[in-house]
Write a protein that holds these residues in place. Structure first.
Motif, PDB file in Angstrom:
ATOM      1  N   ASN A 157      -4.066   8.219 -17.493  1.00  0.00           N
ATOM      2  CA  ASN A 157      -3.808   9.278 -18.470  1.00  0.00           C
ATOM      3  C   ASN A 157      -2.936  10.384 -17.876  1.00  0.00           C
ATOM      4  O   ASN A 157      -2.056  10.940 -18.545  1.00  0.00           O
ATOM      5  N   ILE A 158      -3.188  10.715 -16.613  1.00  0.00           N
ATOM      6  CA  ILE A 158      -2.417  11.762 -15.939  1.00  0.00           C
ATOM      7  C   ILE A 158      -0.948  11.347 -15.797  1.00  0.00           C
ATOM      8  O   ILE A 158      -0.031  12.121 -16.087  1.00  0.00           O
ATOM      9  N   THR A 159      -0.724  10.112 -15.371  1.00  0.00           N
ATOM     10  CA  THR A 159       0.661   9.655 -15.177  1.00  0.00           C
ATOM     11  C   THR A 159       1.404   9.516 -16.508  1.00  0.00           C
ATOM     12  O   THR A 159       2.635   9.644 -16.557  1.00  0.00           O
ATOM     13  N   THR A 160       0.665   9.284 -17.595  1.00  0.00           N
ATOM     14  CA  THR A 160       1.292   9.270 -18.924  1.00  0.00           C
ATOM     15  C   THR A 160       1.861  10.647 -19.238  1.00  0.00           C
ATOM     16  O   THR A 160       2.992  10.780 -19.734  1.00  0.00           O
ATOM     17  N   GLY A 161       1.083  11.687 -18.944  1.00  0.00           N
ATOM     18  CA  GLY A 161       1.558  13.053 -19.167  1.00  0.00           C
ATOM     19  C   GLY A 161       2.761  13.394 -18.309  1.00  0.00           C
ATOM     20  O   GLY A 161       3.720  14.032 -18.774  1.00  0.00           O
ATOM     21  N   ILE A 162       2.711  12.971 -17.049  1.00  0.00           N
ATOM     22  CA  ILE A 162       3.834  13.223 -16.133  1.00  0.00           C
ATOM     23  C   ILE A 162       5.116  12.556 -16.654  1.00  0.00           C
ATOM     24  O   ILE A 162       6.203  13.138 -16.616  1.00  0.00           O
TER      25      ILE A 162
ATOM     26  N   ALA B   3       6.442  16.996 -12.741  1.00  0.00           N
ATOM     27  CA  ALA B   3       5.038  17.406 -12.819  1.00  0.00           C
ATOM     28  C   ALA B   3       4.232  16.519 -11.873  1.00  0.00           C
ATOM     29  O   ALA B   3       4.722  15.481 -11.400  1.00  0.00           O
ATOM     30  N   TYR B   4       2.987  16.903 -11.615  1.00  0.00           N
ATOM     31  CA  TYR B   4       2.219  16.261 -10.542  1.00  0.00           C
ATOM     32  C   TYR B   4       0.794  15.938 -10.994  1.00  0.00           C
ATOM     33  O   TYR B   4       0.286  16.491 -11.970  1.00  0.00           O
ATOM     34  N   GLY B   5       0.186  15.062 -10.249  1.00  0.00           N
ATOM     35  CA  GLY B   5      -1.206  14.708 -10.519  1.00  0.00           C
ATOM     36  C   GLY B   5      -1.949  14.398  -9.238  1.00  0.00           C
ATOM     37  O   GLY B   5      -1.364  13.875  -8.278  1.00  0.00           O
ATOM     38  N   ILE B   6      -3.227  14.752  -9.225  1.00  0.00           N
ATOM     39  CA  ILE B   6      -4.115  14.415  -8.107  1.00  0.00           C
ATOM     40  C   ILE B   6      -5.432  13.936  -8.706  1.00  0.00           C
ATOM     41  O   ILE B   6      -5.954  14.543  -9.648  1.00  0.00           O
ATOM     42  N   THR B   7      -5.961  12.849  -8.181  1.00  0.00           N
ATOM     43  CA  THR B   7      -7.295  12.413  -8.601  1.00  0.00           C
ATOM     44  C   THR B   7      -8.233  12.375  -7.399  1.00  0.00           C
ATOM     45  O   THR B   7      -7.806  12.183  -6.264  1.00  0.00           O
ATOM     46  N   PHE B   8      -9.503  12.580  -7.687  1.00  0.00           N
ATOM     47  CA  PHE B   8     -10.549  12.452  -6.674  1.00  0.00           C
ATOM     48  C   PHE B   8     -11.388  11.217  -7.007  1.00  0.00           C
ATOM     49  O   PHE B   8     -11.421  10.777  -8.161  1.00  0.00           O
ATOM     50  N   PRO B   9     -12.040  10.627  -6.027  1.00  0.00           N
ATOM     51  CA  PRO B   9     -12.763   9.368  -6.277  1.00  0.00           C
ATOM     52  C   PRO B   9     -13.976   9.548  -7.179  1.00  0.00           C
ATOM     53  O   PRO B   9     -14.597  10.612  -7.186  1.00  0.00           O
ATOM     54  N   LEU B  10     -14.281   8.510  -7.948  1.00  0.00           N
ATOM     55  CA  LEU B  10     -15.549   8.472  -8.667  1.00  0.00           C
ATOM     56  C   LEU B  10     -16.600   8.041  -7.644  1.00  0.00           C
ATOM     57  O   LEU B  10     -16.574   6.912  -7.153  1.00  0.00           O
ATOM     58  N   VAL B  11     -17.479   8.941  -7.298  1.00  0.00           N
ATOM     59  CA  VAL B  11     -18.381   8.714  -6.170  1.00  0.00           C
ATOM     60  C   VAL B  11     -19.540   7.819  -6.591  1.00  0.00           C
ATOM     61  O   VAL B  11     -20.197   8.064  -7.604  1.00  0.00           O
ATOM     62  N   THR B  12     -19.770   6.777  -5.802  1.00  0.00           N
ATOM     63  CA  THR B  12     -20.877   5.860  -6.077  1.00  0.00           C
ATOM     64  C   THR B  12     -21.845   5.828  -4.897  1.00  0.00           C
ATOM     65  O   THR B  12     -21.487   6.159  -3.763  1.00  0.00           O
ATOM     66  N   ARG B  13     -23.066   5.421  -5.200  1.00  0.00           N
ATOM     67  CA  ARG B  13     -24.069   5.211  -4.158  1.00  0.00           C
ATOM     68  C   ARG B  13     -23.830   3.848  -3.523  1.00  0.00           C
ATOM     69  O   ARG B  13     -23.002   3.055  -3.983  1.00  0.00           O
ATOM     70  N   ASN B  14     -24.575   3.556  -2.460  1.00  0.00           N
ATOM     71  CA  ASN B  14     -24.430   2.262  -1.784  1.00  0.00           C
ATOM     72  C   ASN B  14     -24.768   1.079  -2.688  1.00  0.00           C
ATOM     73  O   ASN B  14     -24.304  -0.034  -2.463  1.00  0.00           O
ATOM     74  N   ASN B  15     -25.601   1.330  -3.715  1.00  0.00           N
ATOM     75  CA  ASN B  15     -25.977   0.250  -4.626  1.00  0.00           C
ATOM     76  C   ASN B  15     -24.973   0.068  -5.768  1.00  0.00           C
ATOM     77  O   ASN B  15     -25.189  -0.728  -6.673  1.00  0.00           O
ATOM     78  N   GLY B  16     -23.874   0.843  -5.735  1.00  0.00           N
ATOM     79  CA  GLY B  16     -22.832   0.714  -6.749  1.00  0.00           C
ATOM     80  C   GLY B  16     -23.013   1.613  -7.949  1.00  0.00           C
ATOM     81  O   GLY B  16     -22.102   1.752  -8.773  1.00  0.00           O
ATOM     82  N   ILE B  17     -24.173   2.261  -8.076  1.00  0.00           N
ATOM     83  CA  ILE B  17     -24.420   3.171  -9.203  1.00  0.00           C
ATOM     84  C   ILE B  17     -23.665   4.468  -8.969  1.00  0.00           C
ATOM     85  O   ILE B  17     -23.620   4.975  -7.847  1.00  0.00           O
ATOM     86  N   LYS B  18     -23.057   5.013 -10.033  1.00  0.00           N
ATOM     87  CA  LYS B  18     -22.339   6.274  -9.910  1.00  0.00           C
ATOM     88  C   LYS B  18     -23.276   7.369  -9.418  1.00  0.00           C
ATOM     89  O   LYS B  18     -24.416   7.465  -9.865  1.00  0.00           O
ATOM     90  N   PHE B  19     -22.787   8.202  -8.504  1.00  0.00           N
ATOM     91  CA  PHE B  19     -23.588   9.319  -8.034  1.00  0.00           C
ATOM     92  C   PHE B  19     -23.838  10.261  -9.208  1.00  0.00           C
ATOM     93  O   PHE B  19     -22.925  10.586  -9.966  1.00  0.00           O
ATOM     94  N   GLY B  20     -25.078  10.699  -9.333  1.00  0.00           N
ATOM     95  CA  GLY B  20     -25.440  11.541 -10.472  1.00  0.00           C
ATOM     96  C   GLY B  20     -26.214  10.774 -11.516  1.00  0.00           C
ATOM     97  O   GLY B  20     -26.608  11.317 -12.533  1.00  0.00           O
TER      98      GLY B  20
END
Length: 431
Positions: A195-200, A211-228
């Motif tokens: 989506n970000i690169t579409t805007g760029i 224009a520019y974009g930066i993404t941060f990782p979707l953080v997961t636990r060791n079992n693969g479940i998203k953190f949170g």
């Protein structure tokens, strides 16, 4: 200005970045991040977006927060196996207000440096034919279907035209903010890269500007479940009415030693030297859980406040106290506090008068999904009443009540549930 890229990199908070962004960020840059109001609360996973935003603010950059009243009506297909449920406009408006209040609280002294926007305010005035002709013509279908979010949905359950347009609408948001606010950078989770690169691309084709974009990782636990998310897949919400502060705190305290070094870098603002010292201290005595305590302390106080945090620590110390007689010395205020912070249920005096079998109570409390599941736990010596191990299906009576009207159930070492005995015949379960 300090180097924001270096700061985010050592913390593990950069997944993708557009070439040349390092040079741009050497001067004050206006950036934006978006939140779609798909709920009336943010959760622990979405807290990461706010953390990254604050890092940018601390280094002198200007922030725009877009809460998507328009995109929220469409539904982002990114990393979704099937389409999201559509919300009514009334629900979305309520969600927008709730999230905005939450964000203002979380940003604290940073809030005056943030401008809040709603993309519905500019999208509502655009005619569909004008949008398709003036904006849609700049991006080919072949370009759009190269996006991971679209490719995966086409491969799985297919994608509706409604969701297919999402990336174009979000891209237009970036174009609009670039023109109106001189916004040169969009940040977001790694699922937003397409989506970000579409805007760029739109900005480049329509204005000729970079224009520019930066993404941060979707953080997961060791079992693969998203953190949170809990083991059951439920979100750990920031709203205390949806996830109790006690459950929130315990979730952080239960992060494994294999994961905690990553999370103290990502989820706190502690400087590198302090974190390195804490990691070294933790490795020498991991059983003391220095890192878990620090992460739980920092985040819980930030989200729920110092007073709530201190109350939770006190409750935790009581619940994990091995000596059951300690419970008998607690005053009414402490019992009320424990009750409010644990999953709980009201049981009427009338229902309790003749006594109630433990397995019936465990099933009634929703502590277990079935009586057979509760029976297995009992057979494995995993059930405690008021901190006492129970080995058989006893009849609970008045002598099992503590604090005049409470019964504390425990399954294993970490799972607690509280019963309150009242004259009110209404049964209420709160998880």
């Amino acid at each position: 200005m300090k180097n924001i890229i270096d700061e985010l990199s050592w913390r593990g908070l950069i997944q993708n970045k557009v070439p040349g962004v390092e040079k741009q960020l050497k001067k004050c840059t206006t950036l934006y991040i978006g939140f779609d109001p798909t709920s009336d609360s943010l959760h622990l996973g979405s807290l990461l977006s706010i953390i990254v935003l604050i890092h940018f603010q601390k280094m002198g950059h200007k922030s725009l927060i877009l809460i998507g009243g328009a995109t929220g009506l469409i539904g982002d297909p990114s990393y979704k196996y099937d389409r999201r449920s559509f919300f009514s406009k009334e629900t979305l408006y309520k969600n927008i207000e709730s999230i905005k209040k939450q964000l203002c609280k979380l940003l604290h002294f940073h809030s005056e440096e943030v401008e809040f926007l709603d993309n519905f305010n500019w999208m509502k005035n655009i005619y569909i034919l004008d949008f398709l002709r003036d904006i849609g013509k700049h991006l080919t279908v072949s370009y759009m279907i190269t996006k991971d979010s679209v490719k995966k949905r086409i491969k799985n359950n297919g994608i509706s035209f409604t969701e297919f347009t999402y990336s174009l609408i979000q891209g237009y948001d970036f174009l609009y903010l670039n023109k109106e606010k001189n916004c040169l950078l969009q940040i977001g989770g790694s699922d937003q890269w397409g989506n970000i690169t579409t805007g760029i691309e739109l900005i480049r084709k329509i204005t000729g500007k970079k224009a520019y974009g930066i993404t941060f990782p979707l953080v997961t636990r060791n079992n693969g479940i998203k953190f949170g998310k809990s083991e059951e897949g439920e979100n750990i919400w920031l709203d205390h009415n949806k996830t109790s502060p006690y459950k929130f705190y315990q979730f952080l305290m239960n992060i494994s030693d294999m994961e905690i070094e990553k999370f103290i870098r990502i989820y706190t603002f502690l400087p590198k030297e302090k974190i390195d010292t804490l990691i070294s201290k933790h490795r020498k005595n991991p059983e003391k859980r220095f890192l878990q305590k620090k992460v739980a302390s920092e985040i819980t106080q930030w989200v729920h406040g110092k007073e709530s945090y201190e109350k939770i620590v006190k409750i935790s110390n009581i619940l994990f106290e091995k000596e059951y007689t300690y419970l008998l010395s607690l005053d009414e205020k402490i019992f009320i506090s424990i009750y409010e912070n644990l999953p709980h249920m009201i049981l009427s005096h009338q229902e309790f008068e003749k006594g109630i079998l433990l397995l019936d109570l465990l099933k009634k409390s929703s502590f277990f999904n079935s009586k057979s599941e509760a029976k297995r736990a009992l057979n494995f010596n995993s059930i405690f009443i008021n901190k006492k191990l129970i080995k058989e299906n006893i009849l609970l009576k008045k002598e099992n009540i503590i604090g005049k009207k409470y019964i504390l159930l425990q399954f294993g070492k970490k799972n607690f549930f509280m019963i309150k005995i009242e004259s009110n015949e209404k049964k209420h379960i709160h998880s």
